[in-house]
Design a protein around this motif. Sequence first.
Motif, PDB file in Angstrom:
ATOM      1  N   GLY A   6      -3.268  -5.892  24.438  1.00 48.26           N
ATOM      2  CA  GLY A   6      -4.216  -6.649  25.424  1.00 48.26           C
ATOM      3  C   GLY A   6      -5.652  -6.583  24.767  1.00 48.26           C
ATOM      4  O   GLY A   6      -6.257  -7.744  24.937  1.00 48.26           O
ATOM      5  N   SER A   7      -6.137  -5.732  23.747  1.00 43.51           N
ATOM      6  CA  SER A   7      -7.344  -6.174  23.092  1.00 43.51           C
ATOM      7  C   SER A   7      -7.291  -7.447  22.279  1.00 43.51           C
ATOM      8  O   SER A   7      -8.360  -8.374  22.344  1.00 43.51           O
ATOM      9  CB  SER A   7      -7.761  -4.799  22.335  1.00 43.51           C
ATOM     10  OG  SER A   7      -7.904  -3.695  23.158  1.00 43.51           O
ATOM     11  N   VAL A   8      -6.153  -7.462  21.641  1.00 39.75           N
ATOM     12  CA  VAL A   8      -6.175  -8.641  20.751  1.00 39.75           C
ATOM     13  C   VAL A   8      -5.990  -9.892  21.619  1.00 39.75           C
ATOM     14  O   VAL A   8      -6.640 -10.996  21.340  1.00 39.75           O
ATOM     15  CB  VAL A   8      -4.821  -8.654  19.732  1.00 39.75           C
ATOM     16  CG1 VAL A   8      -4.468  -9.958  18.934  1.00 39.75           C
ATOM     17  CG2 VAL A   8      -5.035  -7.346  19.002  1.00 39.75           C
ATOM     18  N   TRP A   9      -5.217 -10.237  22.723  1.00 39.36           N
ATOM     19  CA  TRP A   9      -5.109 -11.028  23.590  1.00 39.36           C
ATOM     20  C   TRP A   9      -6.359 -11.614  24.142  1.00 39.36           C
ATOM     21  O   TRP A   9      -6.811 -12.776  24.126  1.00 39.36           O
ATOM     22  CB  TRP A   9      -4.034 -10.770  24.485  1.00 39.36           C
ATOM     23  CG  TRP A   9      -4.137 -11.550  25.658  1.00 39.36           C
ATOM     24  CD1 TRP A   9      -4.593 -11.734  26.983  1.00 39.36           C
ATOM     25  CD2 TRP A   9      -3.558 -13.360  25.594  1.00 39.36           C
ATOM     26  NE1 TRP A   9      -4.434 -12.596  27.559  1.00 39.36           N
ATOM     27  CE2 TRP A   9      -3.744 -13.644  26.798  1.00 39.36           C
ATOM     28  CE3 TRP A   9      -3.119 -14.133  24.444  1.00 39.36           C
ATOM     29  CZ2 TRP A   9      -3.439 -14.903  26.919  1.00 39.36           C
ATOM     30  CZ3 TRP A   9      -2.711 -15.413  24.786  1.00 39.36           C
ATOM     31  CH2 TRP A   9      -2.991 -15.801  26.044  1.00 39.36           C
ATOM     32  N   TRP A  10      -7.033 -10.471  24.519  1.00 40.48           N
ATOM     33  CA  TRP A  10      -8.460 -11.119  25.441  1.00 40.48           C
ATOM     34  C   TRP A  10      -9.354 -11.297  24.379  1.00 40.48           C
ATOM     35  O   TRP A  10     -10.435 -12.035  24.672  1.00 40.48           O
ATOM     36  CB  TRP A  10      -8.929  -9.905  26.107  1.00 40.48           C
ATOM     37  CG  TRP A  10      -7.807  -9.644  27.465  1.00 40.48           C
ATOM     38  CD1 TRP A  10      -7.194  -8.748  27.818  1.00 40.48           C
ATOM     39  CD2 TRP A  10      -7.595 -10.529  28.433  1.00 40.48           C
ATOM     40  NE1 TRP A  10      -6.406  -8.931  28.876  1.00 40.48           N
ATOM     41  CE2 TRP A  10      -7.000 -10.285  29.478  1.00 40.48           C
ATOM     42  CE3 TRP A  10      -8.382 -11.808  28.863  1.00 40.48           C
ATOM     43  CZ2 TRP A  10      -6.441 -10.907  30.651  1.00 40.48           C
ATOM     44  CZ3 TRP A  10      -7.875 -12.654  29.919  1.00 40.48           C
ATOM     45  CH2 TRP A  10      -7.028 -12.068  30.763  1.00 40.48           C
ATOM     46  N   LEU A  11      -9.394 -10.863  23.131  1.00 38.24           N
ATOM     47  CA  LEU A  11     -10.464 -11.410  21.967  1.00 38.24           C
ATOM     48  C   LEU A  11     -10.033 -12.547  21.812  1.00 38.24           C
ATOM     49  O   LEU A  11     -11.109 -13.645  21.695  1.00 38.24           O
ATOM     50  CB  LEU A  11     -10.176 -10.478  20.803  1.00 38.24           C
ATOM     51  CG  LEU A  11     -11.062 -10.948  19.773  1.00 38.24           C
ATOM     52  CD1 LEU A  11     -12.542 -10.634  19.923  1.00 38.24           C
ATOM     53  CD2 LEU A  11     -10.774  -9.956  18.363  1.00 38.24           C
ATOM     54  N   PRO A 362     -15.719  -7.181  16.017  1.00 43.48           N
ATOM     55  CA  PRO A 362     -14.677  -7.801  16.644  1.00 43.48           C
ATOM     56  C   PRO A 362     -13.650  -6.740  17.490  1.00 43.48           C
ATOM     57  O   PRO A 362     -13.286  -6.982  18.480  1.00 43.48           O
ATOM     58  CB  PRO A 362     -13.629  -8.512  15.663  1.00 43.48           C
ATOM     59  CG  PRO A 362     -14.116  -8.163  14.555  1.00 43.48           C
ATOM     60  CD  PRO A 362     -15.705  -7.477  14.654  1.00 43.48           C
ATOM     61  N   ILE A 363     -13.770  -5.494  16.890  1.00 39.99           N
ATOM     62  CA  ILE A 363     -13.134  -4.379  17.629  1.00 39.99           C
ATOM     63  C   ILE A 363     -13.455  -3.942  18.811  1.00 39.99           C
ATOM     64  O   ILE A 363     -12.856  -3.639  19.865  1.00 39.99           O
ATOM     65  CB  ILE A 363     -12.904  -3.059  16.576  1.00 39.99           C
ATOM     66  CG1 ILE A 363     -11.965  -3.555  15.390  1.00 39.99           C
ATOM     67  CG2 ILE A 363     -12.308  -2.164  17.205  1.00 39.99           C
ATOM     68  CD1 ILE A 363     -12.051  -2.551  14.054  1.00 39.99           C
ATOM     69  N   THR A 364     -15.097  -3.816  18.858  1.00 41.60           N
ATOM     70  CA  THR A 364     -15.561  -3.371  20.020  1.00 41.60           C
ATOM     71  C   THR A 364     -15.430  -4.352  21.042  1.00 41.60           C
ATOM     72  O   THR A 364     -15.249  -4.315  22.172  1.00 41.60           O
ATOM     73  CB  THR A 364     -17.121  -3.084  19.500  1.00 41.60           C
ATOM     74  OG1 THR A 364     -17.105  -2.166  18.585  1.00 41.60           O
ATOM     75  CG2 THR A 364     -17.921  -2.906  20.946  1.00 41.60           C
ATOM     76  N   ILE A 365     -15.495  -5.817  20.678  1.00 41.01           N
ATOM     77  CA  ILE A 365     -15.444  -6.770  21.484  1.00 41.01           C
ATOM     78  C   ILE A 365     -14.347  -6.929  22.114  1.00 41.01           C
ATOM     79  O   ILE A 365     -14.233  -7.264  23.400  1.00 41.01           O
ATOM     80  CB  ILE A 365     -15.951  -8.301  20.899  1.00 41.01           C
ATOM     81  CG1 ILE A 365     -17.565  -8.136  20.476  1.00 41.01           C
ATOM     82  CG2 ILE A 365     -15.736  -9.236  21.806  1.00 41.01           C
ATOM     83  CD1 ILE A 365     -17.897  -9.356  19.597  1.00 41.01           C
ATOM     84  N   ALA A 366     -13.155  -6.641  21.249  1.00 31.53           N
ATOM     85  CA  ALA A 366     -11.868  -7.035  21.877  1.00 31.53           C
ATOM     86  C   ALA A 366     -11.327  -5.814  22.673  1.00 31.53           C
ATOM     87  O   ALA A 366     -10.854  -5.955  23.773  1.00 31.53           O
ATOM     88  CB  ALA A 366     -10.847  -6.874  20.559  1.00 31.53           C
ATOM     89  N   ARG A 367     -11.856  -4.512  22.694  1.00 28.70           N
ATOM     90  CA  ARG A 367     -11.776  -3.309  23.379  1.00 28.70           C
ATOM     91  C   ARG A 367     -12.403  -3.639  24.831  1.00 28.70           C
ATOM     92  O   ARG A 367     -12.139  -3.240  25.866  1.00 28.70           O
ATOM     93  CB  ARG A 367     -12.018  -2.029  22.817  1.00 28.70           C
ATOM     94  CG  ARG A 367     -11.199  -1.725  21.666  1.00 28.70           C
ATOM     95  CD  ARG A 367     -11.536  -0.249  21.025  1.00 28.70           C
ATOM     96  NE  ARG A 367     -11.107   0.681  21.926  1.00 28.70           N
ATOM     97  CZ  ARG A 367     -11.399   2.126  21.826  1.00 28.70           C
ATOM     98  NH1 ARG A 367     -12.012   2.351  20.532  1.00 28.70           N
ATOM     99  NH2 ARG A 367     -11.003   2.953  22.689  1.00 28.70           N
ATOM    100  N   ALA A 368     -13.678  -4.057  24.572  1.00 27.89           N
ATOM    101  CA  ALA A 368     -14.728  -4.341  25.704  1.00 27.89           C
ATOM    102  C   ALA A 368     -13.828  -5.438  26.670  1.00 27.89           C
ATOM    103  O   ALA A 368     -13.713  -5.359  27.858  1.00 27.89           O
ATOM    104  CB  ALA A 368     -15.947  -4.722  25.531  1.00 27.89           C
ATOM    105  N   ALA A 369     -13.290  -6.452  26.126  1.00 27.85           N
ATOM    106  CA  ALA A 369     -12.696  -7.554  26.894  1.00 27.85           C
ATOM    107  C   ALA A 369     -11.595  -7.143  27.473  1.00 27.85           C
ATOM    108  O   ALA A 369     -11.535  -7.642  28.737  1.00 27.85           O
ATOM    109  CB  ALA A 369     -12.436  -8.714  25.734  1.00 27.85           C
TER     110      ALA A 369
END
Length: 454
Positions: A6-11, A362-369
Amino acid sequence: MSEFIGSVWWLIVSLGVLVTFHEFGHYWVARRCGVKVLRFSVGFGKALWSRRGRDGVEYVIAAIPLGGYVKMLDEREGDVAPADAPRAFNRQTVWKRIAIVIAGPFANLLLCVALFWAMFVIGRPDYAPVVGETSGVAASAGLQRGDTMLAVGDRETPTWSEAQLALIPAALDHRDVEVKVRPQGRTGEVVRTLRLSKLPEHFDERRAVEFIGLTPRHALMPTVVGRVLPGKPAWGVLAEGDRITAIDGDPIASWDAIPTAVQKLGKRGGTAMVEVERKGDRLALEIAPVWARAPNGSYAWVLGMEPAAPAEPPKDAVLRYGPLDAIPAAFRETVHQTSELFAMIGRAFSGRVSVQNTVAGPITIARAANAYAQHGVAWYLSMLALLSLSLGILNLLPIPILDGGHLLYYLIELAKGSPVSERVMAAGQYVGLALIAGLMGLAFYNDIVNNLVR
């Protein structure tokens, strides 16, 4: 969908939307200024998909989704046919070049306004800004359980998130702030002054509201019994699912209040009445604590019960405007968030906040997204709006290779009457690459520390 997928997808979705709008700004203005566009790429590296349009532009989706670019005809980058020379970017007036460069960040700014508008119209579900427990600065200011926060400073707070976002900057600046509240059971309003100047000099900015001494009502652990321990006073008296409402006549609003009440009862000695709600019935049950080892290993007065795992409480407020009212609200929010973003940058440079909690990778942004997307469309749109705003402002920084660096060159050209020399621009490219590499290194370091080490 797992958190990783989900994190990768929303990033990918988030960066795809933001980069596409940013580059479209460059593309649209370049075309209007008569510049020939050769390629419009979302992403870097190997092309995963490409198509050449009727306008001669090659449209590309590339493998690395961490940016994009618009390649324009330019005599400094290769031979240009004499017939196409007037359409080369470098042949344009300085004002046209400025317009083309600034169009990308401006597109992100417009997207931010549009996203905030959509968020307001859809409505962002949230929790009411009701105080649950107070301590420290909040208690000294006179804030009490059940108070509804109506405004912090000059910013209205219709939801808890709005109240929190208004309190954090004031706490980071150690700035006293007035809070307008409506006490529980009353219709009038009162103003309390939070003396945030009394906060510790350095504290974890991620826990700013906790240091102020505010616990929201929705964060209080419910007083529902999850397990009764055999051989303890509560065994055979209380039952799983009981909601404790009072102990020895003192109302109990959260599970955190139970240990204090039990210690008070134990020191007094004897039995007391524990009032509970059980399957719709209200019961008063007699019980007396015993001195025993508590779960943390120390000895204390205990009843012998454990709390039920708390479920996420239902949202009881919504941030929403009608389609017309949402237009000025979106502009106000964009202006406010822009001001707060520059203020946060200033705090980072002055050392008032840690860059570890300011620069995200990008990891933080991905998890937040992913987290925001799970909370609903409106929450995701609000995060995307902030990312779009951040991307636009970041690109305006006067760092060579960013839009702001090119803009700086053109402003110098306007001042001196001639373009910046190739030598200066080449040196600037190296400096810009070093600065961007350092910024990216810091972002990845923060990602590792905040997401993988902790």
